[in-house]
Motif scaffolding. Sequence first.
Motif, PDB file in Angstrom:
ATOM      1  N   LYS A  36       0.820  -1.219   0.051  1.00 48.87           N
ATOM      2  CA  LYS A  36      -0.135   0.001  -0.018  1.00 48.87           C
ATOM      3  C   LYS A  36       0.873   1.169   0.022  1.00 48.87           C
ATOM      4  N   CYS A  37       0.447   2.075  -0.512  1.00 47.61           N
ATOM      5  CA  CYS A  37       1.134   3.676  -0.606  1.00 47.61           C
ATOM      6  C   CYS A  37       1.136   4.042   0.602  1.00 47.61           C
ATOM      7  N   PRO A  38       2.004   4.694   1.178  1.00 54.52           N
ATOM      8  CA  PRO A  38       1.885   5.542   2.384  1.00 54.52           C
ATOM      9  C   PRO A  38       1.464   6.894   2.381  1.00 54.52           C
ATOM     10  N   GLU A  39       1.440   6.999   1.122  1.00 55.92           N
ATOM     11  CA  GLU A  39       0.734   8.475   0.876  1.00 55.92           C
ATOM     12  C   GLU A  39      -0.873   8.400   0.619  1.00 55.92           C
ATOM     13  N   CYS A  40      -1.313   7.706  -0.125  1.00 53.26           N
ATOM     14  CA  CYS A  40      -2.742   7.633  -0.393  1.00 53.26           C
ATOM     15  C   CYS A  40      -3.441   6.262  -0.087  1.00 53.26           C
ATOM     16  N   GLY A  41      -2.697   5.083  -0.005  1.00 55.14           N
ATOM     17  CA  GLY A  41      -3.030   4.173   0.557  1.00 55.14           C
ATOM     18  C   GLY A  41      -3.488   3.058  -0.491  1.00 55.14           C
ATOM     19  N   ALA A  42      -3.391   3.487  -1.802  1.00 52.97           N
ATOM     20  CA  ALA A  42      -3.740   2.519  -2.923  1.00 52.97           C
ATOM     21  C   ALA A  42      -3.011   1.316  -2.900  1.00 52.97           C
ATOM     22  N   GLU A  43      -3.281   0.546  -3.639  1.00 52.90           N
ATOM     23  CA  GLU A  43      -2.644  -0.872  -3.877  1.00 52.90           C
ATOM     24  C   GLU A  43      -1.875  -1.089  -5.148  1.00 52.90           C
ATOM     25  N   CYS A  94       3.931   4.580  -6.637  1.00 56.41           N
ATOM     26  CA  CYS A  94       2.675   4.433  -6.565  1.00 56.41           C
ATOM     27  C   CYS A  94       1.901   4.804  -7.826  1.00 56.41           C
ATOM     28  N   ASN A 135      -0.980   5.399  -8.735  1.00 54.34           N
ATOM     29  CA  ASN A 135      -2.378   6.206  -8.518  1.00 54.34           C
ATOM     30  C   ASN A 135      -1.865   7.582  -8.213  1.00 54.34           C
ATOM     31  N   CYS A 136      -0.925   7.829  -7.366  1.00 58.52           N
ATOM     32  CA  CYS A 136      -0.406   9.492  -7.071  1.00 58.52           C
ATOM     33  C   CYS A 136       0.954   9.530  -7.310  1.00 58.52           C
TER      34      CYS A 136
END
Length: 134
Positions: free
Chosen positions: A85-92, A126, A128-129
């Motif tokens: 999981k991304c520590p910034e946005c939580g996306a997997e 990540c 995502n972000c």
Amino acid sequence: MEEEKFTLLRRFQYSSEAIIYQGKLESQGIEVYLRDNNIVDSNPLYSNAVGGVKMFVKTEDFDKANEVLGEVSLYSVDDDHQPLKCPECGAEQVEMETSIDGVKSFFQVAILGAFAQFFSKYKYKCQNCKFEFN
């Protein structure tokens, strides 16, 4: 004897990717046929020109093969096979990336090409972000 029909399942940029998925499918009893892998192996720049390495399976195994490949994670996992999981946005949606930092590292890799893995730095990014972390 009845002619077997094969259906295009996936396309891959490089044959190494296709071979990994081929092994996964064959371990599940699904027959796999690769096409254009020799052309791509002889010159990887031809991959886009020929449409990549094509993976075919028997038409009757198409749904099962899609299901098997659907279980394979496209993103990085931890030691317990759980998605990172991304520590910034939580996306997997985290992928490992390789980078070479600095001119000194670049020349070391250029001269010692086969040992590039010892000079490369790995980080996660990540999708995502776009946050990068170790």
